[in-house]
Design an enzyme around this catalytic site. Structure first.
Site, PDB file in Angstrom:
ATOM      1  N   GLY A 471       6.795  -6.906  -9.312  1.00  0.00           N
ATOM      2  CA  GLY A 471       7.393  -7.379  -8.046  1.00  0.00           C
ATOM      3  C   GLY A 471       6.668  -6.802  -6.926  1.00  0.00           C
ATOM      4  N   GLY A 513      -3.045  -0.422  -9.260  1.00  0.00           N
ATOM      5  CA  GLY A 513      -3.200  -2.024 -10.048  1.00  0.00           C
ATOM      6  C   GLY A 513      -3.897  -2.696  -8.777  1.00  0.00           C
ATOM      7  N   ASN A 620      -2.609  -7.191   1.435  1.00  0.00           N
ATOM      8  CA  ASN A 620      -1.884  -8.765   1.573  1.00  0.00           C
ATOM      9  C   ASN A 620      -1.098  -7.004   2.999  1.00  0.00           C
ATOM     10  OD1 ASN A 620       0.031  -9.809   2.614  1.00  0.00           O
ATOM     11  ND2 ASN A 620      -0.315 -11.982   0.960  1.00  0.00           N
ATOM     12  N   GLU A 694       3.045   3.640  -4.023  1.00  0.00           N
ATOM     13  CA  GLU A 694       3.574   4.695  -4.094  1.00  0.00           C
ATOM     14  C   GLU A 694       3.154   6.331  -3.144  1.00  0.00           C
ATOM     15  OE1 GLU A 694       3.139   5.479  -8.940  1.00  0.00           O
ATOM     16  OE2 GLU A 694       1.478   6.242  -8.049  1.00  0.00           O
TER      17      GLU A 694
END
Lengths: 734, 316
Positions: A471, A513, A620, A694
């Site tokens: 997500g 990630g 982005n 995070e």
């Protein structure tokens, strides 16, 4: 590709595609319901049967007897798997408790059986017919009563304890001191998509269509547990409906689907039932934290100490709440300590910025309290104690550190100068209004990541990696990376994720990630560019990939032509040298929150929030912003409502559904703003990016807590800050 | 979920008769609560009587100048009705404070009154619960009881009734109309409709076997300022810690009922009489014999403060 020296100029720096605010390329699939989640993959295997999981009814003890008779005879039942008939199961390295319990029960709702039937309803009805006799044992369920027995334990990011200088003496000698205790409760991931898996065996080969953040870890783990060769297990998880750390490891759905499919000799699908999610799976463990800060009268920290206690099952992990205190503020004399108690509650494990999220909840209240003792503005107090080097190892500078800039920029944008430093003085109708601030901090983690890139004869670039998109926007930033590298528009890139048949990526977790997976794609694209250049007889260092062409000197060759009929492919990954040892790589931010507290009822409502983050290159801005505002929302949950309530008699989390475990709803989040500061970090990767997601949660809860204090004058040190903790000390409204 | 048989009733009396014939039968209307409970095998009816086709979804004026609200009128429609909004605003506000838009679109008047407690021990079939399994004990007593009752509870049960709508209806002195299996009608004042738990917490209302609610009637409008204050940990989609339905006249007299504190909407006529003297006096009467738990003792102060806030709001 080995990344062992700082990044120099590379094709990503063109920023034609990378760095642009593209909408998520998987967005239309999700908004039209055509992105199939694990449980909905009806087409991947024929004749799928349904598994229903039975959870243990006790917190600790043994199964004295189990009667499957009525359940076996129930309509549609194909198989019932328990520890008794499952065959020998291996112990993986990722989970503490067994995914299939019995006869020993390690925690409440530990799976003890899966009933497989033709339909879901049949499986559920039969599961209710299983009779289990338990021999209960006394368990340890109360962390607060066990702190004396807790033992030193390392944390994920390093040792559990550290010490520099002479903390005790410096603290004792400090003219201004704070010594305070804080607590954070057990929290649940509470993601929308439950853990779910469809399993199918073909001979001794197993395919798991599942919902998971870490494909390679979990393929290996399932092979270990099932005692089959690693290459015989395939995982496929292209879409994940939220994980938040709860899907880093395999859970009972995957194992029980595999065992159920073996027993029923049919593909089997299992989704963990919502009421099981909270006790069956992992959660963020509760902490008790003590923070001591000593400072000079003019606000320079001379001593800072942070101790944390948490609990877990035998063999489990400690929460890393002290991690950020080693790095965030200056101070010559310092200590951190981590203690782990043995608890018989469900397994504690990673959740939404494990470590820093809980640690910042305490530390950033402590900083607010300390600023008040000093009579200083809390933002200024933080700025005054900034450090540009690792305070425990001053020879290590931060690769980039814009904490001060985030604080100043945020304060300006938020209108921090309008805050009344006297608490309880600002009123807007029925609301007492307050402002709070906190720093944001989360480390940047580097881990190797690989990808395969193929250019076909029609000019389509296809990227394959086992990276997951939970997500977060992985599909989109990976496509942007490949588009930038290969000089094609975004719509010419296809991204395929989440399949263990693809090259092993960093996976999704710990905000690692984005940077690592795109760096892996970068490496594969560099290799593909070289192959194309070589094929065309170009000097690969001179070749420019732009507008669907390869250009060098006067020559221009369309990519379609370069690819030829057969296409051309390359595979590579990124691996890291020791730059992270030489330079501390972290991400920084500042949170500002305004709350209203109902003068009569003490209901707390967030009025507005603002964050400013500096986290390397933002690949982005749209997807990164989405992640940060989502994280801010989770921070509000942690501040005001999220709590797994422990029944200390029976040993379980009582509020185990989405009605009882409250997370913020839309009405709780009226206004959010967030801004990124310009930053590129050449120490982190060729992408010059860092983790960002995070970061957004770390510090938010404390900013809310500090705003509540500013609004009311009531300091609450035990999360969540609910109205009952304010009520007695609220101003009298007559 | 246990398998069950299903029928669509054609008339209210037929539905009631059918339910009486089958003691293991349940009526189903919106199903927003019952179906969840059946999936968890907290409710295990062997027979469902679907009453959705009974045309009880009208709202009409009564000869007495009040309103008769059909048992099957959806909560959304009731809250939006112009007469309700004008003359019984406390009811509209209470409805809109409850559940979510989707649930209110399905949930009915009668189903709302009959919804069951949200006590987590009631919902977890591994745990003792006298309401779910009489005689098994109460997990909430000595357990997690922050949401639970502070007054009117018993040694057997400290659950609350979760409805907001019912609290407003209690303040409005509504009456519940029911049809008996023999086709005769009866009316039950809302004050007598829900029971305190006593030693039979599984029996929650005074409806007799087979009886079907057909309507809720509101007396003619009483005027005054209508306030519904619902206090909760998040801004929406949460059950009340405490709620207050208040109707206050210009002279300071009026009525007040509490939600979230008891096994039924809580109103004490003697407390109404204290309204001119303010929240403290009202709360003292309303909660005179309160016996909170350690977890929910805050509700006493909260109730008083919320009554105070409601009275201030009523004054405008």
């Amino acid at each position: 590709m080995k990344f062992d020296s700082p990044a120099t100029t590379n094709p990503i720096d063109r920023l034609k595609v990378v760095g642009q605010p593209f909408s998520r390329i998987d967005g239309p699939l999700k908004t039209t319901g055509t992105a199939p989640y694990a449980y909905e993959r009806h087409d991947v295997a024929p004749n799928q049967a349904y598994g229903y999981v039975v959870g243990a009814a006790i917190g600790k003890g043994r199964i004295a007897g189990i009667d499957l008779g009525k359940a076996k005879a129930a309509p549609g039942v194909l198989a019932i798997v328990t520890a008794e008939n499952a065959g020998k199961l291996g112990k993986g390295r990722l989970n503490t408790a067994k995914l299939l319990g019995g006869p020993e029960i390690q925690h409440y709702h530990q799976a003890i059986a899966v009933v497989v039937a033709d339909t879901f309803e049949q499986a559920r009805a039969a599961a209710a017919l299983i009779r289990v006799d338990y021999a209960r044992e006394q368990g340890a369920f109360d962390l607060a009563s066990l702190t004396d027995k807790a033992k030193p334990n390392p944390i994920t990011s390093g040792p559990g304890d550290t010490a520099v200088g002479d903390f005790a003496a410096a603290f004792a000698a400090a003219p201004v001191r704070l010594d305070a205790r804080y607590s954070t409760p057990d929290e649940a991931h509470a993601m929308m998509e439950p853990h779910a898996t469809i399993a199918a065996w073909q001979g001794d080969k197993l395919t798991l269509w599942t919902s998971n953040q870490m494909i390679a870890w979990n393929a290996a783990e399932m092979a270990t547990i099932l005692d089959v060769p690693k290459e015989n297990v395939r995982l496929d998880s292209p879409f994940v409906g939220g994980g938040f750390g709860g899907k880093l490891f395999p859970r009972a759905d995957a194992l029980l689907a595999a065992l159920g499919a073996r027993a029923a000799k049919r593909p089997v699908k299992v989704a963990l039932q919502r009421p099981l999610m909270f006790n069956n799976t992992t959660h963020r463990p509760a902490t008790i934290q003590r923070i001591r800060i000593g400072a000079t009268a003019d606000g320079k920290i001379t001593a800072i100490g942070h101790e944390s206690w948490s609990g877990d099952l035998v063999g489990g992990k400690a929460d890393g709440a002290v991690a950020q205190t080693r790095l965030l503020y200056a101070g010559a004399h310092r200590m951190t300590a981590t203690r782990l108690a043995t608890l018989d509650l469900p397994e504690g494990n990673a959740m939404r910025a494990p470590g820093e999220a809980t640690g910042m909840m305490a530390l950033e209240i402590a900083m607010d309290e300390m600023a008040e003792k000093l009579g200083m503005d809390p933002v200024q107090f933080r700025i005054l104690n900034d450090t540009q080097v690792d305070p425990e190892k001053p020879e290590r500078p931060f690769s980039q550190r814009q904490l001060v800039e985030c604080l100043r920029n945020g304060a300006e944008r938020f209108g921090w100068n309008r805050r009344n430093p006297q608490p309880g003085r600002v009123r807007d109708g029925r609301w007492l209004v307050g402002m709070g601030a906190a720093a944001a901090f989360r480390n940047n983690l580097l881990t190797k990541s690989a990808a395969r890139v193929r250019l076909d004869g029609s000019g389509i670039v296809t990227v394959e990696t086992d990276m997951t998109d939970i997500g977060t926007g992985s599909y989109t930033i990976i496509a942007q990376t490949a588009a930038e590298m290969m000089g094609v528009p975004l719509e010419r890139v296809k991204v395929r994720l989440g399949d263990s048949a693809f090259p092993v990526s960093a996976g999704s977790g710990g905000q690692w990630g984005g940077n690592n997976s795109t760096a892996g794609v970068y490496a594969a694209c560099v290799k593909l560019r070289e192959a194309i250049a070589q094929k065309l007889g170009f000097n690969s260092t001179e070749a420019e990939f732009a507008e669907g062409e390869v250009r060098a000197g006067n020559r221009r060759v369309p990519l379609t032509q370069a690819a030829g009929e057969a296409g051309i492919a390359a595979e590579d990954g990124i691996e890291y040298g020791d730059l992270a040892k030489k330079y501390q790589q972290s991400t920084f931010g500042a949170h500002f929150v305004e709350v209203g507290v109902d003068a009569a009822t003490a209901e707390i409502r967030v009025r507005r929030m603002l964050a400013v983050c500096a986290a390397g290159r933002i690949l982005n801005p749209k997807t990164a912003r989405s992640q940060v505002i989502g994280a801010m929302t989770m921070g509000v949950g942690a501040a005001l409502m999220e709590e797994l309530v422990v029944d200390k008699r029976a040993g379980f989390f009582v509020n185990h559904d989405l009605a009882g475990y409250e997370v913020p709803v839309h009405a709780d989040i009226p206004h959010q703003e967030m801004f990124f500061l310009d930053e590129t970090d050449p120490m982190s990767s060729p992408m010059k990016a860092k983790g960002v997601a995070e970061l957004g949660i770390c510090g938010v809860a404390a900013a809310v807590a500090n705003a509540v204090y500013n609004a009311t004058g009531v300091r609450v040190r035990d999360y969540p800050i609910t109205l009952d903790k304010l009520l007695e000390r609220m101003p009298d409204v007559g | 979920m246990k398998s069950f048989s299903y029928e669509r009733a054609r008339t209210p009396a037929e539905a009631a008769a059918s339910a009486l014939r089958r003691p293991d039968a349940k009526f189903i209307a919106g199903g927003t609560n019952l179906l969840d409970l059946m999936k968890l095998e907290i409710e295990t009816p062997a027979h469902l009587v679907d009453v959705n086709g009974l045309a009880l979804d009208k709202i009409e004026a009564t000869p007495e100048g009040g309103l008769r609200i059909g048992a099957l009128l959806r909560n959304t429609d009731l809250a939006a009705d112009a007469r309700v909004r004008r003359d019984y605003a406390v009811l509209s506000r209470a409805l809109l404070a409850g559940a979510s838009g989707q649930l209110r679109n399905k949930a009915t008047t009668a189903g709302n009154l009959l919804q069951r407690t949200r006590c987590p021990y009631f919902y977890d079939t591994n745990q003792p619960c006298n309401k779910r399994r009489p005689g098994s004990g109460c997990g909430a007593i000595g357990g997690f009881s922050r949401q639970h009752a502070v007054i009117g509870a018993s040694e057997a049960c400290i659950a609350t009734h979760p409805s907001d709508m019912a609290v407003a209806m209690r303040a409005l002195d509504a009456t519940v109309e029911a049809v008996r299996p023999d086709g005769t009608q009866r009316t039950i004042p809302i004050a007598d409709f829900h029971r305190l738990p006593g030693d039979t917490p599984h029996i929650e209302t005074t409806l007799q076997p087979g009886e079907l609610i057909t309507a809720v009637t509101l007396p003619k409008p009483v005027g005054g300022a209508h306030v519904y204050r619902k206090v909760r940990d998040r801004a929406s989609y949460a059950f009340a810690l405490v709620s207050v339905a208040a109707i206050v006249q210009r002279d300071g007299t009026g009525r007040v009922a509490l939600g979230g504190v008891a096994h039924k909407p809580w109103r004490v006529e003697a407390a109404d009489a204290e309204l001119p003297r303010g929240a403290r006096a009202v709360a003292a009467q309303l909660l005179a014999n309160a016996r909170p738990t350690k977890d929910n003792a805050f509700k006493l102060a909260l109730a008083e403060r919320t009554i105070g806030a409601a009275l201030s709001e009523a004054k405008g």
